[in-house]
Design an enzyme around this catalytic site. Structure first.
Site, PDB file in Angstrom:
ATOM      1  N   LYS A 251       0.832  -1.209   0.000  1.00 48.87           N
ATOM      2  CA  LYS A 251       0.000   0.000   0.000  1.00 48.87           C
ATOM      3  C   LYS A 251       0.866   1.258   0.000  1.00 48.87           C
ATOM      4  O   LYS A 251       2.083   1.200   0.146  1.00 48.87           O
ATOM      5  CB  LYS A 251      -0.946  -0.021   1.205  1.00 48.87           C
ATOM      6  CG  LYS A 251      -1.872  -1.237   1.256  1.00 48.87           C
ATOM      7  CD  LYS A 251      -2.710  -1.374  -0.003  1.00 48.87           C
ATOM      8  CE  LYS A 251      -3.769  -2.472   0.101  1.00 48.87           C
ATOM      9  NZ  LYS A 251      -3.200  -3.836   0.065  1.00 48.87           N
ATOM     10  N   ASN A 252       0.219   2.410  -0.156  1.00 51.92           N
ATOM     11  CA  ASN A 252       0.944   3.679  -0.203  1.00 51.92           C
ATOM     12  C   ASN A 252       1.680   3.948   1.100  1.00 51.92           C
ATOM     13  O   ASN A 252       2.839   4.369   1.111  1.00 51.92           O
ATOM     14  CB  ASN A 252      -0.018   4.837  -0.468  1.00 51.92           C
ATOM     15  CG  ASN A 252      -0.714   4.736  -1.802  1.00 51.92           C
ATOM     16  OD1 ASN A 252      -1.024   3.650  -2.269  1.00 51.92           O
ATOM     17  ND2 ASN A 252      -0.994   5.880  -2.435  1.00 51.92           N
TER      18      ASN A 252
END
EC number: 2.6.1.59
Length: 377
Positions: A186-187
């Protein structure tokens, strides 16, 4: 080799982990857990935030809070990760899968109302690639039929939805409950890790109890009760301070990480735009009501054969590109439980979507190399 993903370290992670160790409290709900939860509540105006060991755990907590009983129906897209469905299957729910949109892998909002029955209890929109579902339409349906909305915002950190009146809200703050992921892909990451957001505060007290293994331990430490005990079902959803400390280092750099990822996303888009049009390949679509958080850059090929050639060609040049979900309605576990409706758009994305490498440390020359190889195919 250019990997599909590479976890980014800001440089503060080990410093904060050491600090957490030195505090003498590693079991969770300490200094860094509180820092992270407060950050989200203040920055995004979320309701109560509770860190979890994964987004899967956050979804399972949401299913318990929704009081899902055997036979209840839950509507969600077939094109999603298994955790979205598992959380409700574990409580005995019947999953009613919806097809994807023609222009985007997210749920076809226009199909939801026809799937609602007297047994429907929850709608679970999944913000695929951080692109918002039409939340105004979904929330209106929820109000009309007295349903709960649980946003699967695993990929949607720092992405927003604009309502028809021009107001804007961050994804994860619109539904009654929502779940985020901090998995290494994920970011913002903490290795594993997730978060439950409680926007409808009638669930707030029970959420803390479920979070603390079904005990009212949180109330005890707040001085609200003189002793704590087992008062509800629950589990060990609370992460350790080590996970929270790692996450805090990431959150301090959220803006920098997002700016870099959006730049990479834009380089892909404009570098592949002409080639995609020429070869009947679809680039990511973003409706006007959604922002782009650059979680993912994907291509939708016109056939599984075209995708196979693309992945093979990139692999020959040391570049890892991967496909994504397999439609859950056709999975070995749920195929016999599905009601038999064809979901052709979900299957199309399963067969034709390919994701390109996208991570903070991806270099401009690597992006150019990937684009150059693709545009020769």
């Amino acid at each position: 080799m250019i990997p599909f993903n590479k976890p980014y370290l800001t440089g503060k992670e080990t410093e904060y982990i050491e600090d957490a160790v030195l505090t003498g409290k590693l079991s969770g709900n300490g200094k860094y857990t509180k820092l992270c939860q407060h950050y989200f509540e203040e920055k995004y105006n979320f309701g109560k935030c509770l860190l979890t060991t994964s987004c899967t755990d956050a979804l399972e907590m949401a299913a318990i809070l929704a009081n899902i009983q055997p036979g209840d129906e839950v509507i969600m897209p077939s094109y999603t990760f298994v955790s979205t469905s598992n959380a409700f299957v574990l409580r005995g729910a019947k999953i009613v899968f919806a097809d994807s949109r023609k222009d985007h892998p997210g749920i076809d909002e226009a199909s939801i109302e026809s799937l609602i029955t007297e047994k429907t209890k929850v709608i679970v929109p999944v913000h695929y690639a951080g692109v918002a579902c039409n939340m105004e339409k979904i929330m209106n349906l929820a109000t009309k039929y007295n349903l709960l909305v649980i946003e699967d915002a695993a990929q949607a950190i720092d992405s927003y939805y604009t309502f028809s009146d021009g107001s804007k809200k961050v994804l994860g703050s619109i539904g009654h409950l929502s779940a985020f992921s901090f998995h290494e892909t994920k970011n913002i990451i903490s290795g594993e890790g997730g978060m439950l957001v409680v926007n409808d505060l009638k669930f707030s007290n029970r959420a803390e109890i479920i979070w603390e293994k079904g005990t009212n331990r949180s109330a005890f430490f707040k001085g609200e009760v003189d002793k704590y005990g087992w008062v509800d079902i629950g589990s060990s959803f609370l992460p350790s301070e080590i996970i929270a400390a790692f996450l805090w280092a990431q959150l301090e750099n959220l803006e920098k990480i997002q700016t870099k990822r959006i730049g990479i996303w834009n380089n892909y888009y404009f570098g592949l735009e002409k080639w995609a049009k020429k070869n009947d390949v679809i680039l990511p679509y973003r409706p006007d009501y959604s922002t782009n958080n650059a979680h993912m850059f994907y291509l939708v090929c016109k056939s599984i054969e075209q995708r196979t050639i693309l992945i093979k060609k990139l692999k020959e040049h040391g570049i890892s590109a991967v496909f994504h979900y397999l439609s859950l309605h056709e999975s070995p576990f749920y195929h016999s439980k599905h009601d038999g409706r064809a979901l052709p758009k979900s299957n199309h994305y399963s067969n034709c979507l390919v994701r390109l490498p996208l991570f903070y440390e991806l270099k401009e020359e690597d992006i150019k190399k990937i684009i150059d190889i693709i545009t020769t195919i």
